[in-house]
Design a protein around this motif. Structure first.
Motif, mmCIF file in Angstrom:
data_model
loop_
_atom_site.group_PDB
_atom_site.id
_atom_site.type_symbol
_atom_site.label_atom_id
_atom_site.label_comp_id
_atom_site.label_asym_id
_atom_site.label_seq_id
_atom_site.Cartn_x
_atom_site.Cartn_y
_atom_site.Cartn_z
ATOM 1 N N ASP A 286 0.848 -1.196 0.000
ATOM 2 C CA ASP A 286 0.000 0.000 0.000
ATOM 3 C C ASP A 286 0.877 1.238 0.000
ATOM 4 O O ASP A 286 1.660 1.437 0.926
ATOM 5 C CB ASP A 286 -0.884 0.021 1.253
ATOM 6 N N TYR A 287 0.708 2.057 -0.999
ATOM 7 C CA TYR A 287 1.493 3.274 -1.093
ATOM 8 C C TYR A 287 0.753 4.436 -0.456
ATOM 9 O O TYR A 287 -0.472 4.552 -0.574
ATOM 10 C CB TYR A 287 1.787 3.599 -2.565
ATOM 11 N N LEU A 288 1.500 5.312 0.191
ATOM 12 C CA LEU A 288 0.921 6.568 0.649
ATOM 13 C C LEU A 288 0.700 7.487 -0.548
ATOM 14 O O LEU A 288 1.368 7.375 -1.574
ATOM 15 C CB LEU A 288 1.881 7.276 1.614
ATOM 16 N N GLU A 289 -0.197 8.436 -0.356
ATOM 17 C CA GLU A 289 -0.379 9.501 -1.352
ATOM 18 C C GLU A 289 0.790 10.493 -1.279
ATOM 19 O O GLU A 289 0.858 11.422 -2.070
ATOM 20 C CB GLU A 289 -1.687 10.250 -1.083
#
Lengths: 469, 469
Positions: free
Chosen positions: B192-195
């Motif tokens: 899961d990537y951060l914005e």
């Protein structure tokens, strides 16, 4: 309406995967004036006479039919399908309970053969002069800038690079195109396996297992139904095939009491285990122990990812974008809906591929999330709840309301399977209706009264108040 | 205690990755009597003089020190570290606010150079006669049965297969060993990537940016502190280096108002943007615009997976098993704790590798989940909450309770950073304490009274009641 036959003129669309979604998508793209190149990892099923891959029975319903209709294939496919209008639950003591899917006798989900359907779609795609299908092509790399795909021809050992204007990953739950996206940065991805696996077994035609062939039109069980043996944490289901057999599928945990690791490899043990848990099915399965030993255990995965496209040039459809568990019978139906929506976006954007992909993923991602969640929830319903009197009582309330307020009350199952309203809306309406049903069940508890004429009237009256509120 | 020097005699341990975790793990394994083969994708940093890879500043704290201590390296590493005992918040108007990490002045997190630390660990590993480190080795495949790893020597172009008794993936957030697990079936995985992304900038020594060198011992800012410019959705931080520079890191969204895409590539625009948001830092950054343009934007990912081992033969440690966002400064610390626990499991299981791996993953998985969640939560705290008076008021209550009840009240940050109690326990105790603080803040609202002697007494009294309850 503008003429769309040339909105993708001089463009090449490369589709990875000639499975159900890839073949159907080729049928959607070809009439837009483009060249369509389909690359499939497996061999040509027309040569070998079968298609490999997952073989869980397919239940074609409204969305899938709609997807096929968009390319004029619905009738051809439905001609070879068996409609299933109800669930039939088999208790451990062999008692049968019917549960109709709908108050409308027209509503049915349709048992189709995966390999037969794939063949139909592949042939339909191949009939388009602009479509070329190449088999034995393993995708090694995907260049998102070009875009292009590097493939290895597993027959010749030759590698080649195919450039295109749009690359579509229709290559399933373990998509190579998605795998390339996964390592390309800022790509959210998850794969979640159930603790359950599946294994297929077989019920032959009535004559081959001592059942009177006149009883069910040559089938060993009622054919226009989906049969379920709900056993709490585990279950077996059976779907009819055109050749009057049933394909049974076990959905069992890998570990536990009623689980794959609880059964030894002795044929005697296997039969004893089924005698204990599925006694009414054992006489119908003369090859039970052999099938059990010969057939593999498949795993069940939910895949979620975002985004579904890269740079307006590469996109995912079907299982590649959103593999789901099979318990709502919606994997293929959702994939076909993807194809129809992607086609519509390209037409509405007048061939502007980046704009179309953006719109496509924006529309479809929430729908995919909704059906992924509903499919997981439906497993609990099928393997456990359908065997419980309190659930059947609520289903009865639901069907009573559905009959009384046909426009207003549509059960979630019906919205998902017999309509094309968005999955997100079906999910929301399902939740709302569940609240109404729960309130009625509390105010009108089950006490053997649901056959009295007054009961239906009371349900309708309570329902009207709650629905108007 | 048995003698452990031969519990892995005649065994080969293959470690993929000679980064921080891989090098430390080699130091742990070598004394057990085994051969240790470390395969690193990058070149030898001793030849090139630097180590590539992620360069976010590292804050070495209790768990990391404990991990180093297990192989006798803590003192050597701490000699080259700068202790940071507090946060210093920089407001937009240039006002500074101190927030000590602990009531105990000994408690500090330690700014260390990633490349320097990696070099130290690599050299320590290489000193063991049983350890062989090979560079430029790209992992192509991992066979979980053998187990073995196929590598490509990127210098010579040669492929080779290395067999081992145990393969460890210490190859980071984008682990090739984990990638092989991902396609091997029934492996739960998410990324899961951060914005938000990050970009590094630099503050030179005081003399090079017009600050009086006597003010902060040659640094441009107070050196024994972690500096934060909290700006709501975005932030900048700065950590001191031994050469009297600071490494600044921007944590900004990719898109938005205070975001990477809001700044053009014009040097004038870049400076104007920083003048608006970080005015007190601009004079300290003479190469601001050049650094901004030259340095890449890195992404921030959380990786979760399960299981962490395959067949008792292949296992993951550190970022390969649980990459986390850097906002608690715990990525390396958690990885070093993995190494120490894995070693302990092997010793306790007397060299039974499958049993040790099972125990290792059972112990570490919940801890990894806890720190992954706390690291995500701490981002909100650092970039937003630390700038708010109501947060600082709660911190003040926390420190007052911590001083009054030193054994009983230990803030979450302290348990995570200055102790080795399990992350799961730190998380739970942090939640409990937050409830107590919230109640006190409600009963004793901030109204400029927190400097009065009566205030501390009231906090202690309320705290005692709540803690005894």
């Amino acid at each position: 309406m503008p003429n769309h036959t040339s909105i993708l003129k001089d463009k090449t669309i490369l589709i990875a995967g000639a499975g159900l979604a890839g073949s159907l998508l080729a049928c959607y793209f070809a009439p837009l004036g483009c060249r369509v190149l389909v690359l499939e990892r497996r061999g040509d099923p027309r040569a070998k006479g079968f298609v490999g891959g997952r073989s869980i029975n397919l239940a074609l319903s409204a969305r899938g039919i709609d997807g096929l209709e968009g390319v004029g294939l619905a009738d051809r496919v439905l001609a070879g399908a068996i409609p299933m209008r109800k669930r039939v639950m088999h208790s451990t003591s062999g008692e049968l309970t019917d549960q109709p899917y709908s108050a409308n006798p027209e509503d049915a989900i349709n048992s189709v053969s995966r390999s037969g359907l794939n063949l139909t779609l592949l042939e339909a795609a191949d009939e388009h002069p602009g479509v070329e299908i190449r088999f034995n092509q393993r995708v090694l790399e995907c260049d998102f800038d070009a875009p292009s795909v590097t493939t290895l021809d597993e027959a010749s050992g030759q590698q080649s690079v195919e450039r295109a204007d749009l690359v579509i990953g229709a290559d399933g739950a373990f998509s190579a195109i998605r795998m390339a996206m996964q390592v390309s940065g800022r790509f959210n991805f998850s794969q979640d396996y159930l603790e359950h696996g599946y294994k297929e077994l077989m019920i032959p035609p009535a004559a081959d297992c001592g059942v009177d062939p006149d009883l069910h039109d040559g089938f060993a069980l009622e054919p226009n139904a989906l049969h379920i043996w709900p056993r709490g944490g585990s279950m077996m289901i059976a779907l009819p095939n055109l050749d009057k057999t049933f394909t049974c599928t076990l959905f069992w945990p890998y570990q536990g009491e009623h689980a794959f690791d609880a059964v030894s490899e002795s044929k005697k043990d296997i039969r004893a285990f089924f005698e204990r848990h599925y006694p009414d099915a054992v006489p119908l399965m003369p090859t039970l122990a052999d099938d059990y030993l010969a057939n593999p255990i498949g795993s069940l995965v939910t895949v979620r990812c975002w985004p579904w496209q890269r740079g307006g040039k590469v996109a995912l459809v079907g299982d590649a974008a959103h593999a789901i568990v099979p318990f709502y019978g919606q994997g293929m139906n959702a994939a076909f809906e993807d194809c129809r929506v992607l086609h519509r976006c390209i037409v509405e954007q007048d061939g502007d591929i980046p704009a179309a992909l953006d719109e496509y993923q924006r529309l479809r991602k929430p729908e995919a999330e909704a059906i992924a969640d509903m499919a997981l929830e439906n497993f609990v319903e099928m393997r456990d709840k359908v065997g419980r009197p309190e659930f059947l009582y609520r289903k009865k309330i639901e069907q009573t309301l559905h009959k009384a307020f046909p426009g207003k009350v549509e059960p979630q199952y019906n919205l998902v399977s017999f309509s094309t309203v968005p999955y997100t809306r079906a999910q929301q309406r399902g939740r709302d209706l569940a609240g109404v049903i729960e309130t009625i069940a509390e105010q009108l508890p089950a006490n053997g009264n649901s056959d009295e004429p007054g009961w239906s009237e009371a349900v309708r009256r309570l329902g009207k108040d709650l629905l108007d509120a």
